[in-house]
Design a protein around this motif. Sequence first.
Motif, PDB file in Angstrom:
ATOM      1  N   ASP A   1       1.633   4.814   1.792  1.00 26.75           N
ATOM      2  CA  ASP A   1       1.452   5.530   3.049  1.00 26.75           C
ATOM      3  C   ASP A   1       0.655   6.808   2.781  1.00 26.75           C
ATOM      4  O   ASP A   1       0.988   7.570   1.877  1.00 26.75           O
ATOM      5  N   ARG A   2      -0.396   7.044   3.554  1.00 29.25           N
ATOM      6  CA  ARG A   2      -1.254   8.210   3.331  1.00 29.25           C
ATOM      7  C   ARG A   2      -0.527   9.530   3.554  1.00 29.25           C
ATOM      8  O   ARG A   2      -0.768  10.501   2.852  1.00 29.25           O
ATOM      9  N   SER A   3       0.336   9.559   4.548  1.00 26.01           N
ATOM     10  CA  SER A   3       0.988  10.832   4.872  1.00 26.01           C
ATOM     11  C   SER A   3       2.206  11.127   4.002  1.00 26.01           C
ATOM     12  O   SER A   3       2.447  12.277   3.647  1.00 26.01           O
TER      13      SER A   3
ATOM     14  N   TRP B   1       0.845  -1.178   0.000  1.00 30.89           N
ATOM     15  CA  TRP B   1       0.000   0.000   0.000  1.00 30.89           C
ATOM     16  C   TRP B   1       0.884   1.232   0.000  1.00 30.89           C
ATOM     17  O   TRP B   1       2.077   1.162   0.251  1.00 30.89           O
TER      18      TRP B   1
END
Length: 121
Positions: free
Chosen positions: A83-85, A81
């Motif tokens: 990382d959102r940040s 995935w």
Amino acid sequence: MTLNKVHLVGRAGRDPEVKYFESGSVVCKFTVAINRVTSNRDEPPDWFDLEAWGKTAEIASNYVKKGSLVGVVGSLKFDRWNDRSTGEERQKSVILIDRLELLGSRKDNEAASNSSYDDDF
């Protein structure tokens, strides 16, 4: 020929987490701790993330509790995935369970789940 098989025997590190989907599928996730066979008893255990689907997931959710001794046969996969940040790609190894065996005695499993019910037999 290719081969991707993992055999593990260890104790569940937490109660399983179960998720049901609208499609009718079910997934169960939990961890297992495995002590290495070494002369150093102070060495920490190895931890593995496990994932089961379908009937195996239902069995795991009903019978595996923190501390339960389990045996698994499965395959290694990698969840990936972003990382959102940070936006960086991440990955985690997961053992996809093909076969789950509940090991130990019933008494061991009851002690692991801290249940307090009486049997009449």
